[in-house]
Write a protein that holds these residues in place. Structure first.
Motif: not given
Length: 376
Positions: A66-75, A220-224, A239-240, A245-248
């Motif tokens: 039930d947590y999303a793992v997102l690979f993002m940019q921006g630091g 940037t790693i985001v776990i939400a 894009a943020f 981001v999770d759905k894609n």
């Protein structure tokens, strides 16, 4: 060729085996005929790389479904804006509270003020003098009984490892005991993510830049927690937007593909070290060795309270600041690189991330001892 020991706070040292594998695959990834840098981010090859990286990270950190793992940019710095844009409107109050324990949580607090009603829950910014600089000296974490968390706040933000100040803690309070049972924690874990176990179930969002313990800058790693997603402010770029981001599957726009690839190699390296639990034991041994020498010396000092000393970032000072330049010159000549402290606090700092071997810390301690014998 013997490589020097790199104590940079970030971008930081990576495992030799990871660098060697990346070099061997530079021109042709697994017979694809392409470098990872040349692949379509939606093609089958990179899809495999990205999906494997997410699966390995979920395994290493025990991330629930039930947590999303997102690979993002921006630091991590950009997340100081991206987090409130995504979370501040999860409650009508549009409030957020911040625990200020160092330079990075201070930056986070200032940035978030653009997006809602932002208050300090507690702070350790005591006026003090360190070396030849007057500054706010962050050397401890305020007792949880003193934290003032508003029960209607959208979240409570904390930085669990302050890279500049060397303060690390995981003794997070039960927010219900503070009268705020419905307030989720937002944790900036940039500089100690994957260095020790973290109970993801205790946080609403955890994020971290990759360039400390995971890979090159750019990722940037985001776990939400997914129930917190979908309420981004209208001003939030698509894009943020965490929900988009999770759905894609982290491929809504072109992600930092090569950084994700390197991160995936690091995740597999970590699994081979015994996972997060295995690397924690190694990190504890390195930190104990370095702090043990600093504490026994009258020539050097570390001001952080022992209960919250970082295992990853060890700031220290020479009692005689006039020797700083000589110390750094000798360290470079000894193959001990990037030991200069952050410009905001001065002194020295040794960042001893996952990929720093025990031999590197032992070499640093030997140099500290030798320098003290010459100048003490």
């Amino acid at each position: 060729m013997t490589r020097p020991f790199n104590f940079s706070a970030g971008p930081a040292v990576l495992p030799d085996t990871v660098l060697a594998q990346a070099a061997s695959e530079m021109l042709d990834w697994h017979g694809s005929g392409m470098s990872v840098m040349e692949m379509s981010h939606r093609g089958k090859h990179f899809t495999q790389i990205c999906d494997e990286a997410e699966a390995d990270l979920r395994e290493l950190m025990k991330v629930p479904a039930d947590y999303a793992v997102l690979f993002m940019q921006g630091g991590g710095l950009a997340e100081n804006a991206i987090v409130p844009m995504n979370l501040i409107a999860t409650k009508p109050s549009q409030e957020a509270d911040f625990l200020i324990t160092g330079s990075w949580s201070s930056k986070s607090f200032k940035e978030a003020q653009r997006y809602g009603d932002i208050k300090v829950a507690a702070t350790s910014a005591d006026a003090a003098r360190i070396g030849d600089r007057d500054q706010a000296a962050f050397t401890y974490v305020p007792d949880a009984s003193t934290w003032k968390v508003r029960p209607d706040a959208s979240y409570l933000h904390l930085c669990s490892n302050e890279t500049i100040d060397g303060v690390e803690f995981l003794d997070w309070p039960d927010l219900a005991a503070l009268g705020a049972p419905d307030v989720p924690l937002v944790v900036d874990a940039s500089s100690h993510i994957l260095s020790r176990p973290i109970d993801i179930n205790r946080v609403g969002v955890l994020f971290g830049g990759a360039q400390k313990n995971i890979g090159p800058a750019g990722l940037t790693i985001v776990i939400a927690r997914r129930d917190l997603l979908g309420k981004a402010l209208p001003v939030c770029p698509s894009a943020f937007d965490y929900s988009i981001v999770d759905k894609n599957d982290s491929r809504y726009n072109t992600p930092p593909t090569y950084s994700i690839y390197i991160a995936g190699l690091v995740f597999k390296w970590l699994k081979a070290q015994g996972g997060v639990e295995g690397i924690e034991a190694a990190n504890r041994a390195k930190a104990d060795l370095l702090y043990g020498y600093l504490d026994a010396s009258a020539f050097y000092r570390n001001a952080v309270h022992p209960a919250v000393r970082s295992r990853m970032n060890v700031p220290f000072y020479l009692n005689n600041d006039a020797l700083n330049a000589d110390f750094l010159k000798g360290a470079d000549e000894a193959g001990l690189l990037q030991l200069k402290g952050h410009k905001s606090v001065g002194g020295m700092r040794a960042s001893i991330y996952n990929a720093m071997p025990l031999a590197g810390v032992q070499a640093l301690v030997d140099y500290l001892k030798h320098f003290e014998q010459r100048h003490g």
